[in-house]
Motif scaffolding. Structure first.
Motif, short mmCIF file in Angstrom:
data_model
loop_
_atom_site.label_atom_id
_atom_site.label_comp_id
_atom_site.label_asym_id
_atom_site.label_seq_id
_atom_site.Cartn_x
_atom_site.Cartn_y
_atom_site.Cartn_z
N ILE A 67 -64.07 35.89 -28.91
CA ILE A 67 -65.31 34.49 -29.62
C ILE A 67 -65.85 33.45 -28.72
CG2 ILE A 67 -65.67 33.10 -31.03
CD1 ILE A 67 -64.54 34.87 -33.26
N ILE A 68 -64.35 32.83 -27.33
CA ILE A 68 -64.67 32.30 -26.50
C ILE A 68 -65.41 32.84 -25.22
CG2 ILE A 68 -63.25 31.30 -24.06
CD1 ILE A 68 -60.94 30.73 -26.79
N GLY A 69 -65.11 34.55 -24.81
CA GLY A 69 -66.32 35.20 -23.96
C GLY A 69 -67.06 35.01 -23.96
N ALA A 70 -67.97 35.01 -25.67
CA ALA A 70 -69.09 35.58 -25.88
C ALA A 70 -69.87 34.42 -25.90
CB ALA A 70 -69.58 36.19 -27.45
N ARG A 71 -69.00 33.07 -26.37
CA ARG A 71 -69.96 31.54 -25.86
C ARG A 71 -69.72 31.60 -24.51
NH1 ARG A 71 -73.80 28.19 -28.14
NH2 ARG A 71 -72.63 26.09 -27.29
N MET A 72 -68.91 31.68 -23.57
CA MET A 72 -69.20 31.32 -21.62
C MET A 72 -70.34 32.35 -21.72
SD MET A 72 -65.02 30.82 -21.38
CE MET A 72 -65.02 32.25 -19.78
N TRP A 73 -70.19 33.78 -21.69
CA TRP A 73 -71.13 34.37 -21.40
C TRP A 73 -72.81 33.49 -21.64
CZ3 TRP A 73 -70.10 39.31 -18.63
CH2 TRP A 73 -71.01 39.61 -18.26
N HIS A 74 -72.50 32.96 -23.07
CA HIS A 74 -74.47 32.85 -23.25
C HIS A 74 -74.50 31.83 -22.76
CE1 HIS A 74 -77.62 31.49 -25.79
NE2 HIS A 74 -76.57 30.33 -26.29
N LEU A 75 -73.18 30.81 -22.42
CA LEU A 75 -73.82 29.39 -21.37
C LEU A 75 -74.30 29.22 -20.09
CD1 LEU A 75 -70.98 27.14 -22.94
CD2 LEU A 75 -72.82 27.15 -23.32
N VAL A 76 -73.10 30.60 -19.45
CA VAL A 76 -74.06 31.21 -18.10
C VAL A 76 -75.14 31.28 -18.44
CG1 VAL A 76 -73.77 32.42 -16.33
CG2 VAL A 76 -70.93 31.57 -17.19
N GLU A 77 -75.29 32.42 -19.49
CA GLU A 77 -76.95 32.97 -19.27
C GLU A 77 -77.72 31.62 -19.18
OE1 GLU A 77 -76.90 36.07 -22.30
OE2 GLU A 77 -76.80 37.43 -20.86
N GLU A 78 -77.55 30.78 -20.17
CA GLU A 78 -78.64 29.90 -20.46
C GLU A 78 -77.84 28.93 -18.88
OE1 GLU A 78 -80.48 28.01 -22.94
OE2 GLU A 78 -80.19 29.93 -23.96
N LYS A 79 -77.71 28.54 -18.89
CA LYS A 79 -77.99 27.87 -17.44
C LYS A 79 -78.37 28.87 -15.82
CE LYS A 79 -77.09 24.43 -15.22
NZ LYS A 79 -77.31 22.36 -15.18
N ILE A 80 -78.55 30.04 -15.82
CA ILE A 80 -79.91 30.61 -15.09
C ILE A 80 -81.08 31.07 -15.59
CG2 ILE A 80 -80.24 33.43 -14.31
CD1 ILE A 80 -77.40 33.35 -15.16
N TYR A 81 -81.29 30.34 -16.56
CA TYR A 81 -82.61 31.13 -16.82
C TYR A 81 -83.54 29.70 -17.21
CZ TYR A 81 -81.92 35.79 -17.62
OH TYR A 81 -81.51 36.88 -17.30
N ASN A 82 -82.22 28.81 -17.66
CA ASN A 82 -82.63 27.10 -18.20
C ASN A 82 -81.61 26.22 -17.26
OD1 ASN A 82 -83.91 24.73 -18.68
ND2 ASN A 82 -83.11 24.85 -20.94
N PRO A 83 -82.29 26.35 -15.99
CA PRO A 83 -81.67 24.98 -14.93
C PRO A 83 -81.66 23.59 -15.83
CG PRO A 83 -83.22 26.09 -14.23
CD PRO A 83 -83.80 26.55 -15.30
N ASN A 84 -82.62 23.39 -16.64
CA ASN A 84 -82.34 22.03 -17.29
C ASN A 84 -80.97 21.73 -18.59
OD1 ASN A 84 -83.84 20.82 -15.30
ND2 ASN A 84 -85.59 21.36 -16.43
N PHE A 85 -80.61 22.69 -18.41
CA PHE A 85 -79.05 23.18 -20.03
C PHE A 85 -78.49 22.19 -19.84
CE2 PHE A 85 -75.73 25.03 -22.08
CZ PHE A 85 -76.58 25.97 -23.27
N ASN A 86 -78.18 21.68 -21.29
CA ASN A 86 -76.94 20.60 -21.35
C ASN A 86 -76.19 20.97 -21.66
OD1 ASN A 86 -76.11 18.24 -21.04
ND2 ASN A 86 -77.47 16.71 -22.04
#
Length: 120
Positions: free
Chosen positions: A72-91
Motif C-alpha cells: 500500500i505504501i509503495g502504491a501510494r509512493m509510485w502514484h505521487l511520483v507519477e503525479e509529480k512527473i505529469y503535473n509539476p505543480n503537484f502539491n
C-alpha cells in the motif's frame, strides 16, 4: 446504491472513481474493493499451499504483515511520483490521503517484492 452520475449508457471517464455502494457516509469504490479481494484471495491461496507443505504459519503471518502494508505504501509512493512527473505543480501536502484516490498497482507490486525479498 450506485454512484449519482452512473447511468447504463454512460461510459466511464478516465481518472474518475466508480462508487459501487454506500453505507452511511462511507463509500465503497470499485478499485479499492477489487484490490482488497485480490489481497484476500492471494492470502487464502498461499495459506492452502503453505498448509500442504507443512511450513510454519508464523513465517507466513510475518510475511503477510510485512508485504501488505508495504504494498500500500509503495502504491501510494509510485502514484505521487507519477503525479509529480505529469503535473509539476503537484502539491505533496496531502501525500497520506489514500482515501481520496491515488494508488498505483505497479508501485505496490514492486515494493511488496522488494520487502518480501528482504524478509526472505
Amino acid at each position: 446504491m450506485l454512484g449519482p452520475s452512473w447511468t447504463p449508457d454512460a461510459p466511464y471517464e478516465a481518472g474518475t472513481s466508480t462508487i459501487l455502494f454506500s453505507i452511511g457516509k462511507y463509500q465503497f469504490h470499485a478499485y479499492s474493493l477489487t484490490m482488497m479481494l485480490g489481497m484476500l484471495a492471494a492470502i487464502l491461496t498461499i495459506t492452502i499451499f503453505w498448509a500442504r507443505e507443512k511450513y510454519k504459519f508464523e513465517i507466513l503471518l510475518i510475511a503477510v504483515i510485512i508485504v501488505i502494508p508495504s504494498s500500500i505504501i509503495g502504491a501510494r509512493m509510485w502514484h505521487l511520483v507519477e503525479e509529480k512527473i505529469y503535473n509539476p505543480n503537484f502539491n505533496f501536502k496531502r501525500w497520506y490521503a489514500i482515501w481520496e484516490g491515488g494508488l498505483s498497482i505497479q508501485g505496490g507490486v514492486v515494493m511488496a517484492f522488494i520487502m518480501g525479498m528482504i524478509y526472505g
